[in-house]
Design a protein around this motif. Structure first.
Motif, PDB file in Angstrom:
ATOM      1  N   VAL A 102       4.895   9.588   8.098  1.00 15.23           N
ATOM      2  CA  VAL A 102       5.664   9.773   6.872  1.00 15.23           C
ATOM      3  C   VAL A 102       6.197  11.207   6.876  1.00 15.23           C
ATOM      4  O   VAL A 102       7.071  11.528   7.667  1.00 15.23           O
ATOM      5  N   GLN A 103       5.696  12.077   6.015  1.00 17.82           N
ATOM      6  CA  GLN A 103       6.185  13.441   5.935  1.00 17.82           C
ATOM      7  C   GLN A 103       5.080  14.320   5.379  1.00 17.82           C
ATOM      8  O   GLN A 103       4.176  13.846   4.680  1.00 17.82           O
ATOM      9  N   CYS A 104       5.159  15.618   5.700  1.00 13.70           N
ATOM     10  CA  CYS A 104       4.248  16.624   5.124  1.00 13.70           C
ATOM     11  C   CYS A 104       2.782  16.342   5.428  1.00 13.70           C
ATOM     12  O   CYS A 104       1.903  16.579   4.598  1.00 13.70           O
ATOM     13  N   GLY A 105       2.495  15.795   6.610  1.00 11.34           N
ATOM     14  CA  GLY A 105       1.127  15.506   6.982  1.00 11.34           C
ATOM     15  C   GLY A 105       0.630  14.142   6.531  1.00 11.34           C
ATOM     16  O   GLY A 105      -0.532  13.814   6.727  1.00 11.34           O
ATOM     17  N   TRP A 106       1.512  13.340   5.941  1.00 14.65           N
ATOM     18  CA  TRP A 106       1.131  12.002   5.462  1.00 14.65           C
ATOM     19  C   TRP A 106       1.459  10.970   6.532  1.00 14.65           C
ATOM     20  O   TRP A 106       2.468  11.068   7.228  1.00 14.65           O
ATOM     21  N   LEU A 107       0.611   9.946   6.598  1.00 15.80           N
ATOM     22  CA  LEU A 107       0.881   8.793   7.448  1.00 15.80           C
ATOM     23  C   LEU A 107       0.312   7.558   6.767  1.00 15.80           C
ATOM     24  O   LEU A 107      -0.525   7.655   5.871  1.00 15.80           O
ATOM     25  N   THR A 108       0.803   6.415   7.181  1.00 13.65           N
ATOM     26  CA  THR A 108       0.263   5.142   6.717  1.00 13.65           C
ATOM     27  C   THR A 108      -0.303   4.451   7.938  1.00 13.65           C
ATOM     28  O   THR A 108       0.402   4.288   8.944  1.00 13.65           O
ATOM     29  N   ASP A 109      -1.579   4.062   7.883  1.00 12.95           N
ATOM     30  CA  ASP A 109      -2.183   3.433   9.054  1.00 12.95           C
ATOM     31  C   ASP A 109      -1.771   1.959   9.150  1.00 12.95           C
ATOM     32  O   ASP A 109      -1.065   1.434   8.284  1.00 12.95           O
ATOM     33  N   LYS A 110      -2.225   1.303  10.203  1.00 14.51           N
ATOM     34  CA  LYS A 110      -1.815  -0.085  10.453  1.00 14.51           C
ATOM     35  C   LYS A 110      -2.329  -1.073   9.415  1.00 14.51           C
ATOM     36  O   LYS A 110      -1.877  -2.210   9.363  1.00 14.51           O
ATOM     37  N   PHE A 111      -3.228  -0.618   8.531  1.00 11.38           N
ATOM     38  CA  PHE A 111      -3.737  -1.476   7.462  1.00 11.38           C
ATOM     39  C   PHE A 111      -3.034  -1.196   6.129  1.00 11.38           C
ATOM     40  O   PHE A 111      -3.313  -1.859   5.139  1.00 11.38           O
ATOM     41  N   GLY A 112      -2.152  -0.183   6.119  1.00 14.24           N
ATOM     42  CA  GLY A 112      -1.424   0.159   4.908  1.00 14.24           C
ATOM     43  C   GLY A 112      -2.040   1.288   4.102  1.00 14.24           C
ATOM     44  O   GLY A 112      -1.499   1.675   3.068  1.00 14.24           O
ATOM     45  N   VAL A 113      -3.174   1.840   4.564  1.00 16.38           N
ATOM     46  CA  VAL A 113      -3.835   2.944   3.862  1.00 16.38           C
ATOM     47  C   VAL A 113      -3.085   4.241   4.156  1.00 16.38           C
ATOM     48  O   VAL A 113      -2.748   4.535   5.301  1.00 16.38           O
ATOM     49  N   SER A 114      -2.829   5.029   3.105  1.00 16.99           N
ATOM     50  CA  SER A 114      -2.151   6.323   3.253  1.00 16.99           C
ATOM     51  C   SER A 114      -3.183   7.424   3.471  1.00 16.99           C
ATOM     52  O   SER A 114      -4.212   7.478   2.786  1.00 16.99           O
ATOM     53  N   TRP A 115      -2.884   8.295   4.415  1.00 15.14           N
ATOM     54  CA  TRP A 115      -3.749   9.414   4.775  1.00 15.14           C
ATOM     55  C   TRP A 115      -2.934  10.702   4.756  1.00 15.14           C
ATOM     56  O   TRP A 115      -1.750  10.693   5.076  1.00 15.14           O
ATOM     57  N   GLN A 116      -3.580  11.796   4.428  1.00 17.53           N
ATOM     58  CA  GLN A 116      -3.010  13.135   4.564  1.00 17.53           C
ATOM     59  C   GLN A 116      -3.879  13.884   5.571  1.00 17.53           C
ATOM     60  O   GLN A 116      -5.072  14.067   5.342  1.00 17.53           O
ATOM     61  N   ILE A 117      -3.281  14.295   6.671  1.00 19.77           N
ATOM     62  CA  ILE A 117      -4.001  15.020   7.717  1.00 19.77           C
ATOM     63  C   ILE A 117      -3.571  16.478   7.600  1.00 19.77           C
ATOM     64  O   ILE A 117      -2.445  16.837   7.953  1.00 19.77           O
ATOM     65  N   VAL A 118      -4.463  17.304   7.044  1.00 19.00           N
ATOM     66  CA  VAL A 118      -4.085  18.674   6.685  1.00 19.00           C
ATOM     67  C   VAL A 118      -5.089  19.688   7.228  1.00 19.00           C
ATOM     68  O   VAL A 118      -6.267  19.391   7.401  1.00 19.00           O
ATOM     69  N   PRO A 119      -4.613  20.920   7.473  1.00 20.26           N
ATOM     70  CA  PRO A 119      -5.549  21.967   7.895  1.00 20.26           C
ATOM     71  C   PRO A 119      -6.367  22.469   6.704  1.00 20.26           C
ATOM     72  O   PRO A 119      -5.861  22.535   5.581  1.00 20.26           O
TER      73      PRO A 119
END
Length: 158
Positions: A102-119
């Motif tokens: 997605v953007q700004c460290g966000w992604l949606t996994d293959k199950f539809g769950v949204s994650w933010q991967i941040v330092p």
């Protein structure tokens, strides 16, 4: 149960076992705590997994095989605080596999769950004076996966 007062419940379309297995393979210190199964009353078939209580690196979650009635949205996301760029890269690659960047460290996994991967350094990088905060925000908005070196450069460009 646990001393944890609040446990997020994630509603899956009868693929909770696959999702939990996937998450356990990514996060260290993770485990299944308990599993319940459907009886005569559905929506799942008798004997199928109804819930899985599991732990990801010390945080408990409940996975519910509830069927297609409800879908995940980015209105709720799970934040993963990473110590360095290598951890960001590893988490991003594994969680985004089969999903969407997605953007700004966000992604949606293959199950539809949204994650933010941040330092872990994000609050520090956004907590400077107004000018440095603006530069860091501009940098973050230009990224999908966050790059700590670029964020630090934006924070203190000299």
């Amino acid at each position: 149960m646990t001393d944890q007062k609040i446990t997020p419940c994630l509603w899956f379309d009868f693929n909770a076992e696959e999702a939990v297995d996937h998450y356990l393979s990514i996060f260290p210190n993770s485990r299944v705590i308990s599993t319940t199964r459907y009886g005569e009353t559905g929506p799942g078939r008798k004997g199928a997994v109804m819930t899985i209580l599991f732990e990801l690196d010390g945080q408990q979650f409940l996975a519910l095989n509830g069927g297609p009635r409800h879908k995940f949205t980015p209105a709720l996301s799970l934040i993963v605080n990473c110590d360095d760029q290598a951890e960001i890269d590893r988490m991003w690659d594994k969680l985004a596999e089969g999903g969407e960047h997605v953007q700004c460290g966000w992604l949606t996994d293959k199950f539809g769950v949204s994650w933010q991967i941040v330092p872990r350094a994000l609050p520090e990088l956004l907590g400077g004076d107004a000018e440095s905060t603006e530069r860091v925000m501009r940098a973050v908005l230009s990224m999908k996966k966050l790059d700590i070196a670029q964020m630090r450069q934006a924070f203190a460009p000299n």
